[in-house]
Design an enzyme around this catalytic site. Structure first.
Site, PDB file in Angstrom:
ATOM      1  N   GLN A 172      10.611   6.921 -13.524  1.00 33.67           N
ATOM      2  CA  GLN A 172       9.905   6.051 -14.475  1.00 33.67           C
ATOM      3  C   GLN A 172       9.047   6.846 -15.449  1.00 33.67           C
ATOM      4  OE1 GLN A 172       9.852   5.510 -11.052  1.00 33.67           O
ATOM      5  NE2 GLN A 172       9.660   3.332 -10.585  1.00 33.67           N
ATOM      6  N   ASP A 176      -0.784  -0.897  -8.571  1.00 34.70           N
ATOM      7  CA  ASP A 176      -0.110  -2.151  -8.251  1.00 34.70           C
ATOM      8  C   ASP A 176      -1.061  -3.117  -7.556  1.00 34.70           C
ATOM      9  OD1 ASP A 176       3.141  -2.068  -8.574  1.00 34.70           O
ATOM     10  OD2 ASP A 176       2.239  -0.079  -8.456  1.00 34.70           O
TER      11      ASP A 176
END
Length: 356
Positions: free
Chosen positions: A198, A239
């Site tokens: 990513q 997150d």
């Protein structure tokens, strides 16, 4: 650094059509700009599970999935329509259990509709109400991201060299835009972020789109880079952040935090708010993905036969390794991040508060 003046592709990676939801396939981006068509809410759930969308993308995919669920229930009696909508929400929440933003998106839509003022909505009324609630939640999410971006940018010195890990999408874009508006020149060092890369495929290209020339390193180079003084600050998203200040983020974040502490580099975390449903790290489910995923890169096997993979998708960084957690309401010491809920709501100010 030269700003481009155009909106990064990842800023709008979920779009709703008259009969489907289309999600930009981040597994092949930036080499291909391929959109995955989801005709049902279940299709959206599967797309999230299969990593078609990542970072903050699943939050927008979840609200879009709820719109599809409302459309699927438009011909059912109110009680059954509400049950279908709740069932679709439960399914979406289970797709990525560590990240609470999907859960919050689903609950926001339900609270504004069948679990709130419209318990007996059905047909077009339900579709319109869910669409409105989803749109409002997405707008609020972008607004909170912009606010935390302003607070994060205020912590960065002009000319700072920023090390990132995995981080792409809404929070990154907001922070960079705020720094640009403040006239700050930044440089970036991005980890590649195994096994989906990513950092290499999402974060770094987004920074290029925004006018930067980031330096890419492998995940294993973080300590060396910080030891050599090639970055002034480490900055990641999260997150989830617990109320006692544990930071749950892409696996490898703990290593970044440890290296930053070892070499006296501040480590900042950005997230709209800590999760009031997670008092401590024991309240967070750490997603364990199929170990086979680490044996491959971009669809090609990179490990020999007979090798077994292990893949905890996230790790937990304890509060004492975090310099500041930056929320939409300011910057807090990790141990006192719960004070976020006592702070004034986003004011739009460009200066951040140094609490604790």
């Amino acid at each position: 650094m030269k700003t481009t003046g155009r909106r990064p592709v990842l800023a709008d990676s979920v779009r709703i059509t008259d009969d489907a939801v289309e999600i930009l396939d981040r597994r092949v981006y930036p080499f291909e700009h391929r959109w995955v068509r989801c005709a049902t809410s279940e299709d959206v759930a599967v797309a999230i599970e299969r990593m078609v969308t990542q970072s903050t993308g699943p939050s927008f995919a979840a609200t879009a999935g709820m719109i599809l669920a409302a459309r699927e229930a438009r011909d059912e009696p109110p009680v059954l329509a509400a049950a279908r909508l709740r069932g679709a929400g439960d399914r979406l929440i289970t797709t990525r259990p560590t990240n609470n933003h999907i859960r919050d998106a689903v609950h926001a839509v339900l609270a504004a509709t069948v679990d709130g003022p419209l318990p007996e909505a059905s047909g077009e009324e339900l579709v319109e109400a869910v669409t409105r609630a989803a749109t409002e939640h997405d707008a609020a999410y972008r607004a909170s991201s912009a606010a935390l971006g302003r607070h994060a940018a205020a912590l960065l010195e002009d000319g700072a060299r920023v090390l990132t890990h995995c981080w792409a999408d809404t929070y990154l874009i907001a922070t960079v835009e705020a720094a640009q508006q403040a006239g700050k020149r930044l440089e970036f060092v991005c980890t590649e972020t195994r096994p989906y890369l990513q950092g290499a495929r999402l974060t770094a290209p987004t920074l290029v789109e925004m006018g930067y020339r980031p330096t890419l390193i492998t995940d294993g180079m973080v300590a060396s880079v910080l030891a050599d003084g090639l970055a002034d600050v480490a900055l990641t998203a999260a997150d989830r952040v617990t109320m006692d200040g544990h930071v749950v983020n892409k696996v490898g974040t703990l290593g970044v935090a440890l290296a930053a502490r070892a070499f006296d580099v501040p480590y900042y975390v950005v997230i709209p708010a800590p999760d009031p449903r997670a008092p401590g790290i024991g309240d967070v489910v750490i997603e364990r993905r199929d170990g086979d995923e680490v044996l491959h890169v971009l669809g090609r096997r990179t490990a020999g036969e007979g090798v077994t993979g292990h893949y905890p998708a996230f790790d937990a960084t304890p509060p004492h390794l975090v310099t500041r957690i930056v929320t939409e309401r300011g910057a807090f010491s990790a141990e006192r991040v719960s004070e976020h809920f006592e702070a004034p709501e986003r004011s739009g100010a460009s200066e951040c508060s140094e609490n604790g």
